[in-house]
Design an enzyme around this catalytic site. Structure first.
Site, short mmCIF file in Angstrom:
data_model
loop_
_atom_site.label_atom_id
_atom_site.label_comp_id
_atom_site.label_asym_id
_atom_site.label_seq_id
_atom_site.Cartn_x
_atom_site.Cartn_y
_atom_site.Cartn_z
CG HIS A 146 -4.93 -9.95 2.37
ND1 HIS A 146 -3.84 -10.68 2.78
CD2 HIS A 146 -5.12 -10.27 1.06
CE1 HIS A 146 -3.40 -11.41 1.78
NE2 HIS A 146 -4.16 -11.18 0.72
CG ASP A 223 -3.21 -3.57 3.56
OD1 ASP A 223 -2.76 -3.15 2.48
OD2 ASP A 223 -3.53 -4.75 3.76
CD GLN A 226 -6.53 -5.01 -3.55
OE1 GLN A 226 -6.77 -4.47 -4.64
NE2 GLN A 226 -6.00 -6.21 -3.47
CE LYS A 249 -2.11 -7.12 -3.50
NZ LYS A 249 -2.66 -8.35 -4.09
CB CYS A 387 -5.89 -13.91 1.37
SG CYS A 387 -4.84 -15.00 0.43
C1 PLP Z 1 -5.55 -5.55 1.14
C2 PLP Z 1 -4.36 -6.43 0.97
N1 PLP Z 1 -3.41 -6.45 1.89
C3 PLP Z 1 -2.31 -7.22 1.79
C4 PLP Z 1 -2.13 -8.04 0.72
C5 PLP Z 1 -0.90 -8.87 0.61
O1 PLP Z 1 -0.14 -8.42 -0.45
P1 PLP Z 1 1.17 -9.20 -0.93
O2 PLP Z 1 0.74 -10.62 -1.18
O3 PLP Z 1 1.56 -8.49 -2.17
O4 PLP Z 1 2.17 -9.08 0.15
C6 PLP Z 1 -3.11 -8.09 -0.28
C7 PLP Z 1 -3.00 -8.99 -1.45
O5 PLP Z 1 -3.95 -9.33 -2.09
C8 PLP Z 1 -4.25 -7.25 -0.16
O6 PLP Z 1 -5.20 -7.25 -1.09
#
Ligand code: PLP
Length: 429
Positions: A146, A223, A226, A249, A387
């Site tokens: 992302h 990270d 998900q 999420k 993204c």
């Molecule tokens: C894999 C992953 N990392 C990071 C993020 C960023 O999350 P946030 O916008 O809640 O900070 C997302 C958001 O879709 C994501 O799917």
């Protein structure tokens, strides 16, 4: 002054929120009743919410916990000596205790509250990266990150004249581990990889990835934004050095999230934001910082949201994560089979191991048009690059439509999605 009717005042004991019953057999209709938002009509059709990878829905139990705080406990934390401040502090720190158990951290000091995964990654980039990455060093990420796990490292590399290296992936959306081995060397000083791709649903072999990096003494950030909504997390078992996740999420309000870091690393990092609540003492000559976790929580935090995250963890513990995961797995397989059977639909991301996400394209129809027409049928999917522009470029698509499911979605909803997609094709062909 009007007289207070003491009979109308409530006591703290009356503030216990309603708790759902534990789930024996996965009864999705019963689970759905926990989520008020799911019972509404959208554009004259029952809402089919398939945008869970962007943000999941919030169960009644979490909503009530937030309302209870706002109605009867709201106050600022840590600095107060009065009843409400202590109550709010206990609730906030109680949520941290729940987080600790949820991710199996050794200590609450390792659990930093952040606004979400993005803030967690930026904290590590500033606190660790700016201090320990130098010119000529290398940072490894993967081809399916992302933007939140690309841009901060890119900025750091530019600043420090370090080099960003990328683990490539194949056409199915699986990382190429042999290529990863070739990237690791004594110049590698940090690795940041997603557990699950938000654009493709690929589950990465993070244990393997972490172990190989550790052989070179490289700290690893995973990270789990998900992964966390679907599966259990055990930070000690996987042994990565940092984990980030977003509360919104995983059934909590926006503004909540966690950065886990190993204590010895957090201790030697620089603070991220600075100001109130993160200090031990301040003079005009010198400031000393508070102990963990406060060192990384400057200013008034998102108290209500983090208390909500604690309630979301309670909720997940009550309904049972394993049963939810089994159900979701079956549902994703079912939806994949339904969509794959439609002529003209191509699934983007066909990794052997996937979680929650079904990205697809339809020949000659832009994903935004797919999303708009599905919305007219009450079906919420996401359309765009999610993204993850480098993923789109690698797989040669401008964008995809993405249906992402949770344990409250149903096979009937997967049917509704596939029937609506057939209508989209009829409209455009
Ligand atoms: C894999 C992953 N990392 C990071 C993020 C960023 O999350 P946030 O916008 O809640 O900070 C997302 C958001 O879709 C994501 O799917």
């Amino acid at each position: 002054m009007s007289a207070v009717d003491h009979k109308k005042l409530i006591t703290p004991e009356q503030l216990v929120p309603i708790r759902p019953k534990p789930v024996e057999v996965w009864d999705v209709e019963r689970i759905r009743k926990h989520f008020p938002v799911l019972s509404q009509m959208v554009n004259g059709k029952p809402l089919v919410y398939l945008d869970n990878a962007a943000s999941s829905q919030v169960p009644q139990m979490v909503i009530e916990r937030g309302m209870q705080y706002l109605k009867y406990e709201h106050s600022n934390i840590h600095r107060g000596v009065h009843y409400l401040s202590m109550k709010a502090t206990n609730a906030y720190e109680g949520a941290r205790e729940k987080v600790k158990r949820f991710i199996n951290a050794r200590d609450v000091k390792e659990c930093i509250f952040v606004r979400g995964a993005t803030e967690g990654i930026n904290l590590v980039m500033h606190g660790y990266g700016r201090k320990f990455i130098n010119a000529g060093d290398e940072i490894i990420i993967s081809a399916m990150e992302h933007h939140a796990n690309i841009v901060p490292w890119q900025i750091l590399c530019e600043e420090k004249q370090a080099r960003l290296r990328v683990i490539p992936m194949n056409d199915a959306g699986e990382l190429l581990l042999d290529e990863y081995d070739a990237l690791l060397n004594e110049k590698t000083k940090f690795l940041a990889v997603t557990h699950v791709s938000n654009a493709l649903g690929t589950v990465n072999p993070v244990r393997e990835i972490i172990d190989r990096a550790h052989k070179y003494g490289v700290p690893v950030l995973i990270d789990v934004a998900q992964w966390a909504p679907h599966m259990a997390i055990d930070v000690q078992d996987l042994d990565a050095d940092f984990y980030v996740l977003s509360g919104h999420k995983m059934f909590a309000p926006t503004g909540s999230g966690i950065l886990y870091g190993k204590q010895h690393l957090l201790e030697k990092m620089n603070p991220f934001q600075s100001g109130g609540d993160m200090i031990k003492s301040v003079t005009f000559e010198k400031t000393t910082y508070a102990d963990l976790p406060n060192k990384f929580e400057a200013g008034t935090p998102a108290i209500a949201s983090q208390i909500g995250l604690g309630a979301a963890i309670d909720y997940l513990n009550i309904i049972g994560r394993e049963k939810a995961a089994e159900y979701e797995h079956e549902l994703l397989e079912y939806a994949t089979a339904r969509l794959s059977a439609i002529e003209g639909v191509r699934i983007v991301g066909t990794a052997r191991e996937k979680l929650g996400v079904l990205s697809f394209v339809i020949e000659d129809i832009h994903p935004h048009d797919i999303g708009t027409i599905l919305d007219q049928q009450g079906i919420a999917v996401r359309a765009g690059h999610h993204c993850a522009q480098p993923v789109m470029k690698r797989l040669n698509v401008p964008a995809t439509a993405r249906a992402s499911c949770s344990f409250y979605n149903t096979k009937q909803e997967a049917d509704a999605l596939s029937e609506a997609i057939e209508k989209v094709i009829e409209v455009f062909v």
